[in-house]
Motif scaffolding. Sequence first.
Motif, PDB file in Angstrom:
ATOM      1  N   MET A 166       0.866  -1.167   0.000  1.00 39.55           N
ATOM      2  CA  MET A 166       0.000   0.000   0.000  1.00 39.55           C
ATOM      3  C   MET A 166       0.901   1.214   0.000  1.00 39.55           C
ATOM      4  N   SER A 167       0.836   1.989  -1.024  1.00 35.81           N
ATOM      5  CA  SER A 167       1.781   3.071  -1.141  1.00 35.81           C
ATOM      6  C   SER A 167       1.352   4.347  -0.436  1.00 35.81           C
ATOM      7  N   SER A 168       0.065   4.557  -0.244  1.00 36.22           N
ATOM      8  CA  SER A 168      -0.352   5.791   0.406  1.00 36.22           C
ATOM      9  C   SER A 168      -1.748   5.654   0.985  1.00 36.22           C
ATOM     10  N   CYS A 169      -2.083   6.635   1.819  1.00 42.94           N
ATOM     11  CA  CYS A 169      -3.433   6.667   2.391  1.00 42.94           C
ATOM     12  C   CYS A 169      -4.478   6.854   1.295  1.00 42.94           C
ATOM     13  N   ARG A 170      -4.164   7.638   0.273  1.00 40.10           N
ATOM     14  CA  ARG A 170      -5.120   7.834  -0.829  1.00 40.10           C
ATOM     15  C   ARG A 170      -5.445   6.512  -1.505  1.00 40.10           C
ATOM     16  N   ASP A 171      -4.436   5.671  -1.710  1.00 41.11           N
ATOM     17  CA  ASP A 171      -4.682   4.354  -2.313  1.00 41.11           C
ATOM     18  C   ASP A 171      -5.620   3.529  -1.429  1.00 41.11           C
ATOM     19  N   MET A 172      -5.405   3.601  -0.122  1.00 35.29           N
ATOM     20  CA  MET A 172      -6.223   2.853   0.813  1.00 35.29           C
ATOM     21  C   MET A 172      -7.660   3.356   0.781  1.00 35.29           C
ATOM     22  N   ILE A 173      -7.840   4.674   0.778  1.00 39.22           N
ATOM     23  CA  ILE A 173      -9.179   5.264   0.791  1.00 39.22           C
ATOM     24  C   ILE A 173      -9.963   4.852  -0.450  1.00 39.22           C
ATOM     25  N   ARG A 174      -9.287   4.773  -1.573  1.00 40.60           N
ATOM     26  CA  ARG A 174      -9.968   4.389  -2.817  1.00 40.60           C
ATOM     27  C   ARG A 174     -10.526   2.973  -2.755  1.00 40.60           C
ATOM     28  N   GLN A 175      -9.914   2.123  -1.939  1.00 41.04           N
ATOM     29  CA  GLN A 175     -10.334   0.718  -1.847  1.00 41.04           C
ATOM     30  C   GLN A 175     -11.142   0.411  -0.589  1.00 41.04           C
ATOM     31  N   LEU A 176     -11.398   1.427   0.214  1.00 37.18           N
ATOM     32  CA  LEU A 176     -12.005   1.225   1.519  1.00 37.18           C
ATOM     33  C   LEU A 176     -13.348   0.509   1.468  1.00 37.18           C
ATOM     34  N   SER A 177     -14.223   0.928   0.610  1.00 43.89           N
ATOM     35  CA  SER A 177     -15.553   0.318   0.537  1.00 43.89           C
ATOM     36  C   SER A 177     -15.461  -1.160   0.164  1.00 43.89           C
ATOM     37  N   ASP A 178     -14.641  -1.469  -0.840  1.00 41.05           N
ATOM     38  CA  ASP A 178     -14.477  -2.873  -1.254  1.00 41.05           C
ATOM     39  C   ASP A 178     -13.860  -3.703  -0.133  1.00 41.05           C
ATOM     40  N   TYR A 179     -12.935  -3.107   0.620  1.00 40.02           N
ATOM     41  CA  TYR A 179     -12.308  -3.815   1.741  1.00 40.02           C
ATOM     42  C   TYR A 179     -13.352  -4.159   2.802  1.00 40.02           C
ATOM     43  N   ILE A 180     -14.152  -3.178   3.185  1.00 37.48           N
ATOM     44  CA  ILE A 180     -15.167  -3.397   4.217  1.00 37.48           C
ATOM     45  C   ILE A 180     -16.213  -4.406   3.753  1.00 37.48           C
ATOM     46  N   ASP A 181     -16.528  -4.390   2.473  1.00 38.79           N
ATOM     47  CA  ASP A 181     -17.504  -5.336   1.919  1.00 38.79           C
ATOM     48  C   ASP A 181     -16.920  -6.724   1.668  1.00 38.79           C
ATOM     49  N   GLY A 182     -15.602  -6.883   1.883  1.00 42.55           N
ATOM     50  CA  GLY A 182     -14.955  -8.176   1.677  1.00 42.55           C
ATOM     51  C   GLY A 182     -14.801  -8.546   0.213  1.00 42.55           C
ATOM     52  N   GLU A 183     -14.646  -7.539  -0.647  1.00 41.12           N
ATOM     53  CA  GLU A 183     -14.599  -7.780  -2.090  1.00 41.12           C
ATOM     54  C   GLU A 183     -13.206  -7.594  -2.703  1.00 41.12           C
ATOM     55  N   LEU A 184     -12.167  -7.527  -1.885  1.00 39.81           N
ATOM     56  CA  LEU A 184     -10.810  -7.370  -2.405  1.00 39.81           C
ATOM     57  C   LEU A 184     -10.084  -8.710  -2.433  1.00 39.81           C
ATOM     58  N   GLU A 185      -9.125  -8.799  -3.328  1.00 36.95           N
ATOM     59  CA  GLU A 185      -8.291 -10.004  -3.397  1.00 36.95           C
ATOM     60  C   GLU A 185      -7.520 -10.162  -2.077  1.00 36.95           C
ATOM     61  N   PRO A 186      -7.323 -11.387  -1.614  1.00 40.71           N
ATOM     62  CA  PRO A 186      -6.621 -11.614  -0.346  1.00 40.71           C
ATOM     63  C   PRO A 186      -5.234 -10.968  -0.282  1.00 40.71           C
ATOM     64  N   GLU A 187      -4.502 -10.969  -1.389  1.00 43.40           N
ATOM     65  CA  GLU A 187      -3.164 -10.381  -1.391  1.00 43.40           C
ATOM     66  C   GLU A 187      -3.236  -8.872  -1.158  1.00 43.40           C
ATOM     67  N   PHE A 188      -4.227  -8.217  -1.780  1.00 43.92           N
ATOM     68  CA  PHE A 188      -4.376  -6.779  -1.590  1.00 43.92           C
ATOM     69  C   PHE A 188      -4.848  -6.485  -0.167  1.00 43.92           C
ATOM     70  N   CYS A 189      -5.719  -7.336   0.374  1.00 44.58           N
ATOM     71  CA  CYS A 189      -6.172  -7.168   1.758  1.00 44.58           C
ATOM     72  C   CYS A 189      -4.991  -7.223   2.723  1.00 44.58           C
ATOM     73  N   ALA A 190      -4.081  -8.136   2.479  1.00 44.05           N
ATOM     74  CA  ALA A 190      -2.907  -8.255   3.348  1.00 44.05           C
ATOM     75  C   ALA A 190      -2.077  -6.976   3.308  1.00 44.05           C
ATOM     76  N   LYS A 191      -1.893  -6.405   2.122  1.00 40.88           N
ATOM     77  CA  LYS A 191      -1.147  -5.143   2.002  1.00 40.88           C
ATOM     78  C   LYS A 191      -1.878  -4.014   2.718  1.00 40.88           C
ATOM     79  N   LEU A 192      -3.187  -3.983   2.549  1.00 40.64           N
ATOM     80  CA  LEU A 192      -3.987  -2.948   3.174  1.00 40.64           C
ATOM     81  C   LEU A 192      -3.940  -3.084   4.697  1.00 40.64           C
ATOM     82  N   GLU A 193      -4.047  -4.278   5.208  1.00 36.59           N
ATOM     83  CA  GLU A 193      -4.003  -4.500   6.647  1.00 36.59           C
ATOM     84  C   GLU A 193      -2.638  -4.147   7.224  1.00 36.59           C
ATOM     85  N   LYS A 194      -1.582  -4.377   6.464  1.00 34.00           N
ATOM     86  CA  LYS A 194      -0.243  -3.965   6.894  1.00 34.00           C
ATOM     87  C   LYS A 194      -0.196  -2.438   6.999  1.00 34.00           C
TER      88      LYS A 194
END
Length: 82
Positions: free
Chosen positions: A1-29
Motif C-alpha cells: 500500500m503506497s499511500s493513504c489515498r490508495d487505501m481510501i480508494r479501496q475502503l468500501s471494497d475492503y469493508i464489503d470483503g470484495e478485495l483479493e486476499p493479497e491486496f487485503c494483506a497489504k492494506l491491513e499492513k
Amino acid sequence: MSSCRDMIRQLSDYIDGELEPEFCAKLEKHLKGCNNCKLMVNSMKMTVQLCKDGLCEDLPREFQLKFQEKLAQRWKKKFGHL
C-alpha cells in the motif's frame, strides 16, 4: 500500500470483503502503521453496522443541506477529489 489515498480508494471494497486476499494483506499492513486510516476503517464499519441496525429518521431539509455542504467541504479540503 503506497499511500493513504490508495487505501481510501479501496475502503468500501475492503469493508464489503470484495478485495483479493493479497491486496487485503497489504492494506491491513498499512492499517497497522497508520492510525488515521485505521480510525477511518473503524468508523466506516461502525457506520455500516448502525445503518443496518438502525431506524431511518428524517432530518429537516435545511439541516440536511447544510450538513451535506459542510461534509463535502471538509472532504475536499482533506482529500481533494476522489
